[in-house]
Design a protein around this motif. Structure first.
Motif, PDB file in Angstrom:
ATOM      1  N   PHE A  85       0.791 -28.314  29.297  1.00  0.00           N
ATOM      2  CA  PHE A  85       1.968 -27.966  28.486  1.00  0.00           C
ATOM      3  C   PHE A  85       2.793 -26.815  29.082  1.00  0.00           C
ATOM      4  O   PHE A  85       3.635 -26.246  28.411  1.00  0.00           O
ATOM      5  CB  PHE A  85       1.575 -27.641  27.031  1.00  0.00           C
ATOM      6  N   PRO A 239      12.415 -15.527  -4.116  1.00  0.00           N
ATOM      7  CA  PRO A 239      12.051 -16.360  -2.965  1.00  0.00           C
ATOM      8  C   PRO A 239      13.223 -17.174  -2.424  1.00  0.00           C
ATOM      9  O   PRO A 239      13.100 -17.762  -1.363  1.00  0.00           O
ATOM     10  CB  PRO A 239      11.007 -17.294  -3.558  1.00  0.00           C
ATOM     11  N   HIS A 240      14.404 -17.173  -3.151  1.00  0.00           N
ATOM     12  CA  HIS A 240      15.476 -18.122  -2.809  1.00  0.00           C
ATOM     13  C   HIS A 240      15.956 -18.024  -1.369  1.00  0.00           C
ATOM     14  O   HIS A 240      15.888 -18.984  -0.603  1.00  0.00           O
ATOM     15  CB  HIS A 240      16.655 -17.933  -3.774  1.00  0.00           C
ATOM     16  N   MET A 243      13.249 -18.519   1.375  1.00  0.00           N
ATOM     17  CA  MET A 243      12.827 -19.907   1.576  1.00  0.00           C
ATOM     18  C   MET A 243      13.899 -20.712   2.295  1.00  0.00           C
ATOM     19  O   MET A 243      13.604 -21.563   3.137  1.00  0.00           O
ATOM     20  CB  MET A 243      12.457 -20.552   0.237  1.00  0.00           C
ATOM     21  N   LYS A 244      15.164 -20.418   1.988  1.00  0.00           N
ATOM     22  CA  LYS A 244      16.258 -21.106   2.698  1.00  0.00           C
ATOM     23  C   LYS A 244      16.251 -20.699   4.175  1.00  0.00           C
ATOM     24  O   LYS A 244      16.511 -21.505   5.069  1.00  0.00           O
ATOM     25  CB  LYS A 244      17.604 -20.768   2.064  1.00  0.00           C
ATOM     26  N   LEU A 246      13.656 -19.867   5.817  1.00  0.00           N
ATOM     27  CA  LEU A 246      12.524 -20.575   6.412  1.00  0.00           C
ATOM     28  C   LEU A 246      12.903 -22.026   6.711  1.00  0.00           C
ATOM     29  O   LEU A 246      12.541 -22.574   7.762  1.00  0.00           O
ATOM     30  CB  LEU A 246      11.321 -20.526   5.456  1.00  0.00           C
ATOM     31  N   LEU A 247      13.673 -22.630   5.815  1.00  0.00           N
ATOM     32  CA  LEU A 247      14.134 -24.006   6.014  1.00  0.00           C
ATOM     33  C   LEU A 247      15.007 -24.098   7.270  1.00  0.00           C
ATOM     34  O   LEU A 247      14.842 -25.007   8.097  1.00  0.00           O
ATOM     35  CB  LEU A 247      14.911 -24.467   4.776  1.00  0.00           C
ATOM     36  N   LEU A 250      12.920 -23.954  10.331  1.00  0.00           N
ATOM     37  CA  LEU A 250      12.252 -25.229  10.627  1.00  0.00           C
ATOM     38  C   LEU A 250      13.220 -26.197  11.310  1.00  0.00           C
ATOM     39  O   LEU A 250      12.848 -26.907  12.241  1.00  0.00           O
ATOM     40  CB  LEU A 250      11.711 -25.853   9.334  1.00  0.00           C
ATOM     41  N   ILE A 251      14.473 -26.210  10.829  1.00  0.00           N
ATOM     42  CA  ILE A 251      15.479 -27.092  11.447  1.00  0.00           C
ATOM     43  C   ILE A 251      15.712 -26.667  12.896  1.00  0.00           C
ATOM     44  O   ILE A 251      15.752 -27.494  13.812  1.00  0.00           O
ATOM     45  CB  ILE A 251      16.796 -27.080  10.631  1.00  0.00           C
ATOM     46  N   LEU A 253      13.642 -25.087  14.787  1.00  0.00           N
ATOM     47  CA  LEU A 253      12.432 -25.418  15.554  1.00  0.00           C
ATOM     48  C   LEU A 253      12.451 -26.880  15.969  1.00  0.00           C
ATOM     49  O   LEU A 253      12.093 -27.237  17.104  1.00  0.00           O
ATOM     50  CB  LEU A 253      11.183 -25.127  14.710  1.00  0.00           C
ATOM     51  N   ASN A 254      12.911 -27.725  15.060  1.00  0.00           N
ATOM     52  CA  ASN A 254      13.009 -29.154  15.365  1.00  0.00           C
ATOM     53  C   ASN A 254      14.002 -29.414  16.502  1.00  0.00           C
ATOM     54  O   ASN A 254      13.725 -30.156  17.430  1.00  0.00           O
ATOM     55  CB  ASN A 254      13.436 -29.924  14.119  1.00  0.00           C
ATOM     56  N   ALA A 257      12.521 -28.265  19.726  1.00  0.00           N
ATOM     57  CA  ALA A 257      11.493 -29.182  20.245  1.00  0.00           C
ATOM     58  C   ALA A 257      12.135 -30.401  20.898  1.00  0.00           C
ATOM     59  O   ALA A 257      11.737 -30.809  21.994  1.00  0.00           O
ATOM     60  CB  ALA A 257      10.576 -29.616  19.108  1.00  0.00           C
ATOM     61  N   VAL A 258      13.152 -30.944  20.245  1.00  0.00           N
ATOM     62  CA  VAL A 258      13.830 -32.124  20.800  1.00  0.00           C
ATOM     63  C   VAL A 258      14.467 -31.775  22.145  1.00  0.00           C
ATOM     64  O   VAL A 258      14.313 -32.498  23.140  1.00  0.00           O
ATOM     65  CB  VAL A 258      14.891 -32.656  19.802  1.00  0.00           C
ATOM     66  N   VAL A 261      11.774 -31.164  24.940  1.00  0.00           N
ATOM     67  CA  VAL A 261      11.059 -32.354  25.422  1.00  0.00           C
ATOM     68  C   VAL A 261      12.000 -33.309  26.151  1.00  0.00           C
ATOM     69  O   VAL A 261      11.676 -33.826  27.213  1.00  0.00           O
ATOM     70  CB  VAL A 261      10.354 -33.075  24.250  1.00  0.00           C
ATOM     71  N   LEU A 262      13.181 -33.526  25.597  1.00  0.00           N
ATOM     72  CA  LEU A 262      14.092 -34.485  26.223  1.00  0.00           C
ATOM     73  C   LEU A 262      14.809 -33.901  27.430  1.00  0.00           C
ATOM     74  O   LEU A 262      15.119 -34.611  28.372  1.00  0.00           O
ATOM     75  CB  LEU A 262      15.110 -35.001  25.201  1.00  0.00           C
TER      76      LEU A 262
ATOM     77  N   ARG B 387       6.893 -37.930  24.555  1.00  0.00           N
ATOM     78  CA  ARG B 387       7.795 -38.486  23.551  1.00  0.00           C
ATOM     79  C   ARG B 387       7.060 -38.773  22.238  1.00  0.00           C
ATOM     80  O   ARG B 387       7.589 -38.545  21.154  1.00  0.00           O
ATOM     81  CB  ARG B 387       8.462 -39.749  24.090  1.00  0.00           C
ATOM     82  N   LEU B 390       6.463 -35.503  20.676  1.00  0.00           N
ATOM     83  CA  LEU B 390       7.708 -35.009  20.073  1.00  0.00           C
ATOM     84  C   LEU B 390       7.964 -35.713  18.743  1.00  0.00           C
ATOM     85  O   LEU B 390       8.325 -35.070  17.742  1.00  0.00           O
ATOM     86  CB  LEU B 390       8.886 -35.242  21.028  1.00  0.00           C
ATOM     87  N   ILE B 397       7.502 -31.504  11.201  1.00  0.00           N
ATOM     88  CA  ILE B 397       8.419 -30.400  10.851  1.00  0.00           C
ATOM     89  C   ILE B 397       9.445 -30.875   9.816  1.00  0.00           C
ATOM     90  O   ILE B 397       9.783 -30.157   8.880  1.00  0.00           O
ATOM     91  CB  ILE B 397       9.123 -29.856  12.123  1.00  0.00           C
ATOM     92  N   LEU B 404      10.048 -28.137   1.613  1.00  0.00           N
ATOM     93  CA  LEU B 404      10.619 -26.814   1.331  1.00  0.00           C
ATOM     94  C   LEU B 404      11.940 -26.960   0.574  1.00  0.00           C
ATOM     95  O   LEU B 404      12.225 -26.229  -0.371  1.00  0.00           O
ATOM     96  CB  LEU B 404      10.817 -26.067   2.646  1.00  0.00           C
ATOM     97  N   ILE B 408      12.913 -25.535  -3.008  1.00  0.00           N
ATOM     98  CA  ILE B 408      14.079 -24.666  -3.234  1.00  0.00           C
ATOM     99  C   ILE B 408      14.921 -25.216  -4.388  1.00  0.00           C
ATOM    100  O   ILE B 408      15.414 -24.474  -5.232  1.00  0.00           O
ATOM    101  CB  ILE B 408      14.925 -24.541  -1.938  1.00  0.00           C
ATOM    102  N   LEU B 411      13.695 -24.271  -7.771  1.00  0.00           N
ATOM    103  CA  LEU B 411      13.654 -22.846  -8.138  1.00  0.00           C
ATOM    104  C   LEU B 411      14.704 -22.529  -9.203  1.00  0.00           C
ATOM    105  O   LEU B 411      15.800 -23.086  -9.168  1.00  0.00           O
ATOM    106  CB  LEU B 411      13.898 -21.972  -6.910  1.00  0.00           C
TER     107      LEU B 411
END
Lengths: 369, 411
Positions: A85, A239-240, A243-244, A246-247, A250-251, A253-254, A257-258, A261-262, B387, B390, B397, B404, B408, B411
């Motif tokens: 990796f 938490p509002h 948490m947003k 954090l959301l 995550l997006i 991070l996605n 990752a794409v 890798v690509l 792939r 991924l 994710i 999540l 939200i 809430l």
């Protein structure tokens, strides 16, 4: 006692030792304004998340990377080809670096155009500017570390520009390069800068920046100054908003990752193929260009005539950029109207000019190639 | 007025190249240029290496150049005029065989040209049979525009040599009396050497003189072919000399390389040249009942090469797929280059005509090619693994983000 959940038990255990009550009470009352430009609040968090990815992947790379003219290129190739990796870690490190600088730029311009730098947040703005400078220094110092052909010549051009600074330029160039030329000694210096000095400074400044934000809260829009309290909308930080945030992480991070890798070697003009090992005696490649975030300055300096007034063109450009950067950093102290929550057209137009200049010069730089 | 003319004359004199001053003092060029066409000797001479080195008309033709009347020149002291075709070699050799004289002009130039020429087919016919049609010095070097072999316009420049020789040797009428083929130039142009020299302008490729010699030009005999071809193809010649073919060819008076590769029309060797079927060259001499193991060996060699070529091609195909998928293939590309080398070495070892020599090299190549193929296939597997990874990571994710988002909303 038996009705308590394990979370409550843990909290009570910690509270009895660290007196968390006051902190939790403060944070539970913390709010974030909700308005049409709320989305820009997330770019600071995105920058922070990408910086964390930088730190984690940087530490992993550090386990195999060996600085030095005879080992840097070979160790990076080893990371990509042999380490499990390793290719992914390098791709994540490079992509997150570029995305972080993009996020930092968006964060800075959004703060500027909403005049969020105004009193009492002058120090937050200044620490942010310093963090931007550190991010660019991270990019510049990290670019040389693979010791490949493109990095070598780009660093030679980049450090050469520093040599044009009056009085201290020549000495600065020697200090940066560890000699008159870009050599293995330069890698040693850039490596030390990249993995020790800059992370140390960044940690301190980032901590200060975050503390300022937590103490002062998010800036409210200028137009809220004359709005009745009943028309203002807020959301709780915990938490509002958290948490947003954090959301969004995550997006991101996605997406990261794409991309990693690509396109592990980058895509288009944002690319970092390992290519050939640096050879100081080889002819320079046909196109030497800096990373995209330096392109606007590089292109502007290139377009200057040999002499402007009584100064050399390059020196003139460096002076203009230094003064421009200084004015930009000190805007919170000059913009008195915004401090009175009135908003200043002059500084808004100045911001438009800077934004158009940066985008225009960057695009033009790639077009003329 | 006189002063101006004097200054003008001095300026012109100062600007004139030194080698043209001598010629300017003689009347030869002045008169000859009057009646000769632009292609005449007096015009061409400026391209001549002798003229450029400071020699003038008198140096070869003698006579008094200060005389204005041509008849007076012909009768003047030392006049030699135009030498007869048979006299040319001696005429040129008067300087070119004089080591002391040549040392002062071009010490790097050999002085044994006449000696060699006498041993050549041309020289033997000229001096032995008084044949005035054979080539002498000026046939190849031209006259009045002689250039060194380094000068592109020179008839002896490598790119021009085939045409210089072909001028006579391709002329069927001219060569009719000699009973030799006149297809050499056409054959050479179609050969691997001719294409390298004339099409790719590779000056390292051999021209006529590299095999036949220049001043001592002669067709290489059966016994000297080893030295001629082996001069460049040293390894092949060495292997041949140790092979069973050496004695067999010599006993049957077969020219060593020419028997399989031809002489002027040497085409690029191909693998099917070796083998036991009817299309292979080996079957032209060997049969299954000739009492030798010739065809058996040829078949073994042919199979070994074919297997190596197949392994190489398969490895390259898989590697190219891995490259196309953007994988880091530097190591495998380097290894495939090693397979290329092993294939070249195996093909060269054909000249040993020994399975014991060919097989180990071919097997080493096949082994390496297989490792390239396996490693490249692993890279392709890795590509799909990335792939899939991924896809799973992205799905995980996304689900987390979705959960999540739902949280939200509540809430």
């Amino acid at each position: 006692m038996s009705d308590q959940s394990s979370t409550d038990k843990l909290y009570n255990w910690l509270d009895s030792r660290f007196k968390l009550g006051a902190f939790v009470d403060y944070m539970s009352h913390k709010v974030v304004p909700v308005h049409s430009h709320s989305m820009f609040y997330y770019f600071g968090g995105i920058s922070l998340f990408l910086f964390i990815v930088q730190v984690v992947t940087g530490i992993l790379l550090l386990m195999y990377y060996r600085p030095g003219a005879d080992s840097a290129f070979e160790s990076v190739r080893f990371i990509i080809t042999n380490v499990s990796f390793g290719w992914l870690i390098r791709a994540l490190h490079s992509w997150s670096a570029n995305l972080m600088i993009l996020a930092v730029f968006i964060h800075m311009f959004s703060v500027y155009f909403t005049a969020a730098y105004r009193k009492p947040r002058e120090m937050t703005w200044l620490s942010g500017m310093a963090l931007l400078g550190l991010s660019l220094a991270f990019g510049f110092s990290g670019y040389l570390l693979p010791w490949n052909e493109l990095a070598f010549f780009a660093t030679r051009v980049g450090t050469g520009m520093a040599g044009a600074i009056p009085l201290v330029g020549e000495k600065l160039l020697i200090v940066m390069r560890g000699g008159e030329e870009v050599t293995g000694a330069t890698i040693g210096r850039f490596f030390g800068l990249h993995v020790a000095i800059l992370p140390g400074l960044t940690t301190v400044l980032l901590a200060a920046h975050l503390i300022f934000i937590q103490r002062q809260g998010m800036s409210e829009p200028l137009e809220w100054a004359n709005k009745p309290e009943s028309e203002k909308t807020y959301q709780k930080f915990f938490p509002h908003f958290a948490m947003k945030d954090l959301l969004v992480w995550l997006i991101v991070l996605n997406v990261l990752a794409v991309l990693a890798v690509l396109f592990p070697d980058g895509i288009g003009v944002i690319h970092w193929p390992l290519g050939e090992k640096a050879d100081p005696f080889a002819p320079p490649p046909a196109v030497i260009r800096p990373e995209w975030y330096f392109m606007f300055a590089f292109q502007a300096l290139k377009m200057l005539p040999a002499h402007v007034l009584f100064l050399e063109g390059e020196l003139f450009g460096i002076i203009v950029f230094s003064l421009g950067g200084l004015i930009w950093a000190l805007v919170p102290f000059f913009d008195r109207k915004s401090a009175r929550n009135e908003g200043s057209q002059l500084y808004r137009y100045f911001g438009y000019f800077v934004l158009l200049f940066v985008i225009g010069m960057t695009l033009y730089g790639y077009m003329v190639e | 007025m006189k002063t101006i003319r004097l200054i003008l004359a001095l300026v012109i004199l100062a600007l004139s190249p030194v080698d043209q001053i001598a010629a300017a003092e003689s009347n030869c060029l002045t008169c000859h240029r009057d009646f000769e066409e632009d292609t005449g000797p007096s015009h061409k001479i400026t391209r001549d290496v002798h003229f450029q080195k400071g020699l003038d008309c008198v140096s070869c033709h003698g006579g008094d150049p200060t005389l204005e009347d041509m008849d007076d020149v012909r009768e003047s002291k030392g006049y030699r005029g135009v030498p007869d075709h048979r006299e040319v070699p001696q005429f040129c050799a008067s300087c070119h065989s004089d080591a002391a004289y040549m040392r002062g002009h071009n010490p790097a130039l050999p002085t044994d040209q006449l000696q060699k020429y006498k041993t050549s087919v041309h020289g033997e016919l000229l001096f032995g049979k008084n044949d005035s049609k054979v080539a002498n010095c000026i046939s190849c070097h031209t006259v009045h525009e002689i250039g060194s072999a380094k000068m592109p316009h020179s008839s002896t420049h490598p790119l021009n040599i085939p045409f210089t020789c072909g001028k006579c040797h391709s002329d069927a009428d001219y060569m009719a009396a000699y009973d030799i083929s006149t297809s050499q130039l056409d054959d050479y142009r179609a050969s691997v050497h001719g294409m390298a020299l004339l099409e790719r302008q590779d000056l390292g490729a051999p021209a006529c003189n590299d095999c036949h010699g220049n001043h001592g030009a002669a067709p290489p005999g059966t016994s000297s072919l080893s030295a001629v071809c082996g001069n460049c193809h040293a390894l092949e010649a060495e292997l041949y000399n140790l092979s069973p073919h050496k004695n067999a060819f010599e006993e049957n008076d077969f020219p060593m390389c020419e028997t399989c590769h031809s002489n002027h029309r040497i085409i690029k060797p191909y693998d099917a040249m070796v083998g036991s079927d009817d299309t292979a060259l080996c079957s032209e001499c060997h049969s299954h009942v000739d009492g030798t193991k010739g065809l058996e060996t040829a078949e073994g060699i042919s199979m070994a090469i074919a297997e190596l070529v197949a392994a190489h091609d398969q490895a390259r195909e898989v590697l190219e797929d891995a490259i196309e998928k953007g994988m880091m293939t530097t190591d495998e590309e380097f290894r495939l280059k090693e397979v290329d080398q092993l294939l070249i070495q195996t093909r060269t070892l054909v000249h040993s005509y020994s399975l014991d020599s060919v097989l180990p090299k071919a097997e080493a190549g096949i082994q390496k090619a297989d490792s390239v193929k396996t490693n490249s296939a692993s890279l392709i597997d890795e590509y799909y693994f990335r792939r899939k990874g991924l896809g799973i990571a992205t799905l995980f994710i996304t689900l987390l983000a979705l959960a999540l988002w739902l949280k939200i909303r509540r809430l």
